[in-house]
Write a protein that holds these residues in place. Structure first.
Motif, PDB file in Angstrom:
ATOM      1  N   ASP A  46       0.872  -1.357  -0.184  1.00 55.17           N
ATOM      2  CA  ASP A  46       0.142  -0.283   0.104  1.00 55.17           C
ATOM      3  C   ASP A  46       0.965   1.385   0.051  1.00 55.17           C
ATOM      4  O   ASP A  46       0.553   2.336  -0.683  1.00 55.17           O
ATOM      5  CB  ASP A  46      -1.013  -0.013   1.174  1.00 55.17           C
ATOM      6  CG  ASP A  46      -2.187  -1.277   1.195  1.00 55.17           C
ATOM      7  OD1 ASP A  46      -2.118  -1.574   0.085  1.00 55.17           O
ATOM      8  OD2 ASP A  46      -2.748  -1.651   2.156  1.00 55.17           O
ATOM      9  N   SER A  47       1.979   1.411   0.710  1.00 58.48           N
ATOM     10  CA  SER A  47       2.777   2.536   0.727  1.00 58.48           C
ATOM     11  C   SER A  47       3.499   2.567  -0.454  1.00 58.48           C
ATOM     12  O   SER A  47       3.648   3.596  -0.911  1.00 58.48           O
ATOM     13  CB  SER A  47       3.828   2.300   2.010  1.00 58.48           C
ATOM     14  OG  SER A  47       3.113   2.354   3.278  1.00 58.48           O
ATOM     15  N   GLN A  50       1.296   4.238  -2.983  1.00 54.71           N
ATOM     16  CA  GLN A  50       1.017   5.755  -2.818  1.00 54.71           C
ATOM     17  C   GLN A  50       2.341   6.297  -3.199  1.00 54.71           C
ATOM     18  O   GLN A  50       2.325   7.582  -3.931  1.00 54.71           O
ATOM     19  CB  GLN A  50       0.711   6.070  -1.344  1.00 54.71           C
ATOM     20  CG  GLN A  50       0.611   7.292  -1.135  1.00 54.71           C
ATOM     21  CD  GLN A  50      -0.327   8.262  -1.569  1.00 54.71           C
ATOM     22  OE1 GLN A  50      -1.498   7.554  -2.112  1.00 54.71           O
ATOM     23  NE2 GLN A  50      -0.178   9.684  -1.939  1.00 54.71           N
ATOM     24  N   GLN A  54       2.573   9.244  -6.239  1.00 61.67           N
ATOM     25  CA  GLN A  54       3.430  10.542  -6.025  1.00 61.67           C
ATOM     26  C   GLN A  54       4.470  10.846  -7.013  1.00 61.67           C
ATOM     27  O   GLN A  54       4.717  11.965  -7.576  1.00 61.67           O
ATOM     28  CB  GLN A  54       3.827  10.840  -4.518  1.00 61.67           C
ATOM     29  CG  GLN A  54       2.765  10.700  -3.544  1.00 61.67           C
ATOM     30  CD  GLN A  54       3.280  10.697  -2.161  1.00 61.67           C
ATOM     31  OE1 GLN A  54       4.254   9.821  -1.752  1.00 61.67           O
ATOM     32  NE2 GLN A  54       2.963  11.871  -1.254  1.00 61.67           N
TER      33      GLN A  54
END
Length: 314
Positions: A46-47, A50, A54
């Motif tokens: 999940d990190s 993200q 970005q």
């Protein structure tokens, strides 16, 4: 609304106990028993998802950034977004390095210093990576008569999305964060249906048209201005075992595709073979041997010009 008075009994205590026993049974033989205070051991998908979002916005702020962004605040957005992304990437890199060094643990300070070095170098490579992606986008636009603009290509084409992920993942792979690289690659695989191992070396102006089902292996080397169509496989022919029967890792086992090659839909090229510069490989061809520069290989030509090639390994 209140819960039903009969209250379903899921036997949660028994399930939790059984799952704990299964974890312990697996961790023991694999050397994974650890103190409960050690915290999370692996990077987070999940990190990374993200972080990649970005980074995509920072690389192409006016097209992949937030809809409300204006050119006058472009640099501020890029700087702020990169700062957050690299800070988050540092934490994930630390987790991977700690895991990789579990047999010979280093101190927190040593591991974190190594992670900082990797993330700092990763950030420094982003301008060159953006220029490489510009060439990929241009190649897609010039190579597809249906493309109306480079903006359409960047926003819509799965092959370009896959290459954004791959060029990010390849940097992480080369810098010594292979698990992070693989997670980034698999995010793109799930999103686009294009499976590129982060270890693959891909040259300038690369274009995957349509894209679904393309597979590019870890040790594949692809030159400049190469174009692939859907369902192309650049894979391994065989997997030699080691002394204990396990597969040997890291051996050069995937094709080398030289500059200016076109490979049409459904072609399968296996093993450490060389497809010579300027060659065209037709649809649904099966190749397990070298092809001379400037060749035009079709299913029919395999029978007459490359005897045995069409049958070997099938």
């Amino acid at each position: 609304m209140s819960s039903p008075s009969w209250g379903p009994n899921w036997n949660l205590d028994g399930i939790v106990s059984g799952l704990r026993a299964a974890r312990v049974d697996w961790r023991g033989p694999h050397g994974r028993l650890r103190e409960t205070s050690a915290g999370r051991e692996f990077p987070s998908q999940d990190s990374l998802r993200q972080i990649v979002a970005q980074l995509r916005g920072a690389l192409f702020p006016m097209r992949l950034g937030p809809i409300e962004l204006r050119e006058e605040s472009e640099d501020f957005y890029v700087g702020h977004t990169l700062g957050d992304a690299l800070d988050s990437l540092l934490r994930q890199t630390y987790l991977e390095l700690r895991h990789l060094g579990r047999q010979e643990p280093r101190s927190y300070d040593e591991t974190m210093a190594h992670a900082v070095q990797i993330v700092r170098q990763f950030g420094a490579e982003l301008p060159a990576l953006r220029r490489a992606l510009d060439l990929d986008v241009t190649a897609a636009y010039q190579g597809d008569p249906a493309a109306r603009s480079v903006d359409e290509v960047l926003l819509c084409y799965p092959g370009v999305t896959a290459m954004i992920h791959h060029r990010l993942a390849n940097v992480l792979y080369r810098l010594g964060a292979p698990m992070l690289a693989r997670i980034v690659a698999e995010i793109a695989h799930a999103e686009t249906g294009i499976d590129i191992h982060p270890g693959a070396t891909i040259g300038k102006s690369f274009f995957i048209d349509h894209g679904t089902g393309v597979v590019i292996g870890e040790t594949a080397i692809i030159g400049d201005r190469v174009r692939l169509y859907q369902m192309v496989t650049l894979g391994a022919k065989r997997f030699p075992p080691g002394q204990n029967g396990e597969l040997k890792k890291g051996l050069p086992r995937h094709p080398i595709i030289e500059d200016d090659v076109v490979i049409y839909a459904g072609a399968t090229i296996l093993g450490r073979v060389v497809i010579g510069k300027g060659s065209t490989i037709g649809g649904n061809v099966w190749l397990t041997r070298d092809v001379a520069p400037g060749s035009n290989v079709t299913q029919a030509s395999l029978v007459s010009d490359l005897p045995g090639c069409g049958l070997e390994g099938s």
